[in-house]
Design a protein around this motif. Structure first.
Motif, PDB file in Angstrom:
ATOM      1  N   ASP A 164      36.578 -18.867   8.879  1.00 56.77           N
ATOM      2  CA  ASP A 164      36.899 -20.050   9.666  1.00 56.77           C
ATOM      3  C   ASP A 164      36.680 -21.285   8.799  1.00 56.77           C
ATOM      4  N   GLN A 165      37.716 -22.073   8.651  1.00 57.38           N
ATOM      5  CA  GLN A 165      37.663 -23.233   7.774  1.00 57.38           C
ATOM      6  C   GLN A 165      36.977 -24.416   8.441  1.00 57.38           C
ATOM      7  N   SER A 166      36.039 -25.039   7.708  1.00 56.87           N
ATOM      8  CA  SER A 166      35.428 -26.293   8.138  1.00 56.87           C
ATOM      9  C   SER A 166      35.762 -27.349   7.084  1.00 56.87           C
ATOM     10  N   GLU A 167      35.177 -28.515   7.205  1.00 58.72           N
ATOM     11  CA  GLU A 167      35.493 -29.581   6.246  1.00 58.72           C
ATOM     12  C   GLU A 167      35.065 -29.219   4.826  1.00 58.72           C
ATOM     13  N   GLU A 168      33.908 -28.526   4.709  1.00 63.04           N
ATOM     14  CA  GLU A 168      33.375 -28.252   3.377  1.00 63.04           C
ATOM     15  C   GLU A 168      33.496 -26.804   2.952  1.00 63.04           C
ATOM     16  N   TYR A 169      33.327 -25.873   3.910  1.00 66.73           N
ATOM     17  CA  TYR A 169      33.290 -24.459   3.571  1.00 66.73           C
ATOM     18  C   TYR A 169      34.220 -23.638   4.452  1.00 66.73           C
ATOM     19  N   HIS A 170      34.529 -22.435   3.963  1.00 68.67           N
ATOM     20  CA  HIS A 170      35.162 -21.398   4.776  1.00 68.67           C
ATOM     21  C   HIS A 170      34.048 -20.432   5.184  1.00 68.67           C
ATOM     22  N   TYR A 171      33.739 -20.383   6.479  1.00 70.16           N
ATOM     23  CA  TYR A 171      32.625 -19.575   6.966  1.00 70.16           C
ATOM     24  C   TYR A 171      33.053 -18.125   7.181  1.00 70.16           C
ATOM     25  N   ILE A 172      32.229 -17.213   6.665  1.00 65.40           N
ATOM     26  CA  ILE A 172      32.513 -15.778   6.721  1.00 65.40           C
ATOM     27  C   ILE A 172      31.736 -15.123   7.853  1.00 65.40           C
ATOM     28  N   GLY A 173      32.428 -14.248   8.600  1.00 68.28           N
ATOM     29  CA  GLY A 173      31.770 -13.373   9.560  1.00 68.28           C
ATOM     30  C   GLY A 173      32.384 -11.989   9.425  1.00 68.28           C
ATOM     31  N   TYR A 174      31.570 -10.954   9.396  1.00 69.47           N
ATOM     32  CA  TYR A 174      32.117  -9.607   9.230  1.00 69.47           C
ATOM     33  C   TYR A 174      31.285  -8.597  10.018  1.00 69.47           C
ATOM     34  N   SER A 175      31.870  -7.437  10.249  1.00 64.35           N
ATOM     35  CA  SER A 175      31.146  -6.317  10.864  1.00 64.35           C
ATOM     36  C   SER A 175      31.762  -5.016  10.386  1.00 64.35           C
ATOM     37  N   ILE A 176      30.942  -3.978  10.356  1.00 58.81           N
ATOM     38  CA  ILE A 176      31.376  -2.656   9.902  1.00 58.81           C
ATOM     39  C   ILE A 176      31.164  -1.647  11.027  1.00 58.81           C
ATOM     40  N   ASP A 177      32.128  -0.785  11.202  1.00 61.03           N
ATOM     41  CA  ASP A 177      32.031   0.271  12.207  1.00 61.03           C
ATOM     42  C   ASP A 177      30.736   1.068  12.012  1.00 61.03           C
ATOM     43  N   ASN A 178      30.074   1.387  13.100  1.00 62.40           N
ATOM     44  CA  ASN A 178      28.799   2.095  13.062  1.00 62.40           C
ATOM     45  C   ASN A 178      28.861   3.380  12.235  1.00 62.40           C
ATOM     46  N   ASN A 179      30.001   4.080  12.265  1.00 60.19           N
ATOM     47  CA  ASN A 179      30.135   5.344  11.546  1.00 60.19           C
ATOM     48  C   ASN A 179      30.234   5.175  10.034  1.00 60.19           C
TER      49      ASN A 179
END
Length: 334
Positions: free
Chosen positions: A258-273
């Motif tokens: 997600d782009q903000s004024e200064e940074y691109h913020y990262i969010g991630y998740s991995i399948d439990n398996n």
């Protein structure tokens, strides 16, 4: 002159306030003392003498730095630049690309630093074996004498693979040997592609996974209708980019920026398996490779040690002052 292993391009590795470098002669007597104090869990039948230790360093250790593919790679381990242990990968099988992990720490620190030092050392030795050498598998071989060791390595996503019943003679009794292992997941075998509407259900399941909710700032479960509206809005948002990681034809995780004024913020998740197999680092690394000129940031709970390790290993720096939350870190890569 500092020693270098011929098989490694990089010979010094760091993680937070910890680091390792190729084993040093100046540590030989401290190592001898550690081993002699911990004979009970080592494959060593009697205390070492100074003459034996000096001979070992002058022959066996010296030869490791002359070989193209030595049978072991040993490192001195430091905490805040103080030598506190040593270890490495031993019994290396270069054909099948696996090795055993060995680690011995300062005996006087075991009661207070056992878990933190083991966790840090595992992180560092995985940088050597998985990232630098591209080994397929690492394993530990431990007498059934230190149950706290199993708890510690399992927290680092090593899985119990086998118990060798009554395998070794100790103080007149046969004891079991526990083997734990962890396999590498090459980035080259996975594909990062843009998310599409067919992925709605997969993302909904992942976002409501208990561990994902626990590691989120907002921990309440997400309702389907709310998720559907959010998902469709994000697909149309030019400031958001979402990707799905596929491995062997299976969806294993998602990552969003997600782009903000200064940074691109990262969010991630991995399948439990697929957790504990290297896909978390894989998905972030692939994103960085896709967008090498962007400045990134990631907000991570202080209790989420696996994600902290991933961002630190990929060159992110800690910037605590970017958030008002006392229980999170903000990492940036510019």
């Amino acid at each position: 002159m500092k020693r270098k292993y011929n098989c490694l391009i990089k010979n010094h590795f760091s993680f937070q306030e910890y680091r390792i470098e190729p084993i040093r002669d100046e540590d030989m007597y401290s190592i001898m003392a550690f081993r002699n104090e911990q004979l009970f869990h080592l494959r060593q039948s009697e205390p070492l003498t100074k003459e034996q230790q000096e001979h070992y360093f002058g022959t066996v250790i010296k030869a490791l730095f002359e070989a193209e593919k030595p049978d072991q790679l040993l490192f001195s381990f430091f905490h805040n630049d103080v030598f506190v242990g040593y270890g490495g990968v031993v019994h290396i099988n270069w054909l099948d690309r696996h090795a055993e992990i060995s680690f011995v720490m300062d005996t006087s620190l075991e009661s207070t630093r056992f878990e933190s030092y083991w966790q840090a050392f595992l992180t560092l030795i995985e940088q050597v074996a998985f990232e630098e050498l591209r080994f397929h598998k690492l394993f530990t071989y431990a007498y059934n004498l230190r149950p706290n060791l199993y708890v510690t390595i399992e927290k680092a996503n090593y899985k119990q693979e086998a118990i060798l019943k009554e395998h070794c003679l100790f103080n007149g009794e046969y004891i079991d040997v526990y083997i734990h292992s962890k396999t590498n997941t090459p980035i080259f075998e996975s594909i990062l592609r843009p998310v599409n509407e067919n992925d709605t259900k997969a993302l909904f399941n992942w976002v409501n996974d208990p561990e994902v909710r626990f590691n989120s700032i907002q921990q309440e479960p997400i309702l389907w209708e709310d998720h559907l509206q959010w998902f469709r809005r994000k697909l149309q948002d030019d400031a958001t980019h979402m990707f799905l990681l596929e491995y062997a034809g299976k969806a294993v995780g998602q990552i969003r920026i997600d782009q903000s004024e200064e940074y691109h913020y990262i969010g991630y998740s991995i399948d439990n398996n697929y957790r504990g197999k290297g896909f978390g680092k894989c998905i972030v690394a692939q994103l960085l490779k896709m967008h090498p000129t962007l400045s990134f940031a990631a907000v991570v709970k202080k209790t989420n040690i696996p994600s902290i390790r991933i961002f630190e290993s990929l060159g992110f720096e800690l910037k605590e002052n970017l958030s008002n939350h006392h229980d999170i870190y903000t990492f940036v890569k510019e």
